[in-house]
Design a protein around this motif. Structure first.
Motif, PDB file in Angstrom:
ATOM      1  N   HIS A   1       0.487  -0.492   6.026  1.00 26.66           N
ATOM      2  CA  HIS A   1       0.961  -0.701   7.400  1.00 26.66           C
ATOM      3  C   HIS A   1       0.028  -1.616   8.195  1.00 26.66           C
ATOM      4  N   PHE A   2      -0.947  -2.203   7.491  1.00 27.78           N
ATOM      5  CA  PHE A   2      -1.953  -3.030   8.180  1.00 27.78           C
ATOM      6  C   PHE A   2      -1.346  -4.051   9.144  1.00 27.78           C
ATOM      7  N   PRO A   3      -0.376  -4.883   8.712  1.00 21.49           N
ATOM      8  CA  PRO A   3       0.094  -5.937   9.629  1.00 21.49           C
ATOM      9  C   PRO A   3       0.631  -5.375  10.947  1.00 21.49           C
ATOM     10  N   THR A   4       1.417  -4.286  10.843  1.00 21.03           N
ATOM     11  CA  THR A   4       2.002  -3.674  12.044  1.00 21.03           C
ATOM     12  C   THR A   4       0.925  -3.062  12.938  1.00 21.03           C
ATOM     13  N   LEU A   5       0.048  -2.271  12.307  1.00 17.37           N
ATOM     14  CA  LEU A   5      -0.929  -1.530  13.116  1.00 17.37           C
ATOM     15  C   LEU A   5      -2.042  -2.435  13.656  1.00 17.37           C
ATOM     16  N   HIS A   6      -2.448  -3.410  12.852  1.00 16.59           N
ATOM     17  CA  HIS A   6      -3.451  -4.378  13.320  1.00 16.59           C
ATOM     18  C   HIS A   6      -2.930  -5.068  14.586  1.00 16.59           C
ATOM     19  N   ALA A   7      -1.679  -5.467  14.574  1.00 18.02           N
ATOM     20  CA  ALA A   7      -1.079  -6.127  15.745  1.00 18.02           C
ATOM     21  C   ALA A   7      -0.884  -5.141  16.901  1.00 18.02           C
ATOM     22  N   LYS A   8      -0.481  -3.912  16.570  1.00 12.09           N
ATOM     23  CA  LYS A   8      -0.234  -2.909  17.620  1.00 12.09           C
ATOM     24  C   LYS A   8      -1.535  -2.563  18.343  1.00 12.09           C
TER      25      LYS A   8
END
Ligand SMILES: [Fe+2]
Length: 151
Positions: A34-41
């Motif tokens: 989930h890195f891309p989503t959570l990094h951006a969030k």
């Protein structure tokens, strides 16, 4: 200027500053699918914290108070804790949800006290932040439910 309210606003200011740093930690250290989503969030959320803390400090000035402005004061006055042992994406999300709930409830309480003290403008201002936090809590909770259950 109502000193009791200003003191409370400074505690909220300390909390936003802790969150600003903590959310950077999560932005940098989150791992997994989930890195891309959570990094951006988490980036969106530290920017949210940055806006909120600046608005709050300027509200304190507008009512004749003095916003605290050193990291030592923030650490001394915050009701939150800095990033700790959270290492999984789930633990990070849970920690943010819990902190947001704590801050949201505190802001709501201070808003009611400001209202009672005759400062409905500060009360409205704080409720604006509560509304944004409640929306984030809903979105983060929905995100957390989509993550795999801890082993
Ligand atoms: Fe970044």
């Amino acid at each position: 200027m109502n000193k009791k309210i200003v003191d409370k606003l400074n505690v909220h200011l300390a909390d936003w500053n802790i969150l600003y740093t903590k959310l950077h930690h999560y932005h940098w250290y989150v791992t997994g699918p989930h890195f891309p989503t959570l990094h951006a969030k988490f980036e969106e959320l530290y920017e949210f914290a940055a806006d909120a803390l600046d608005e709050l400090a300027e509200r304190i000035l507008a009512v004749g108070g003095k916003p605290i402005s050193s990291l030592k004061q923030y650490l001394d006055q915050t009701l939150l804790t800095e990033a700790g042992k959270e290492s999984t994406d789930e633990e990070m999300l849970e920690a943010v949800i819990e902190d947001f709930r704590k801050v949201s409830e505190g802001l709501k309480k201070t808003s009611e006290e400001a209202d009672e003290a005759g400062d409905s403008v500060t009360a409205d201002f704080l409720n604006g932040h509560v509304e944004k936090l409640q929306k984030q809590i809903w979105m983060l909770t929905a995100t957390a439910k989509g993550l795999p259950v801890k082993a």
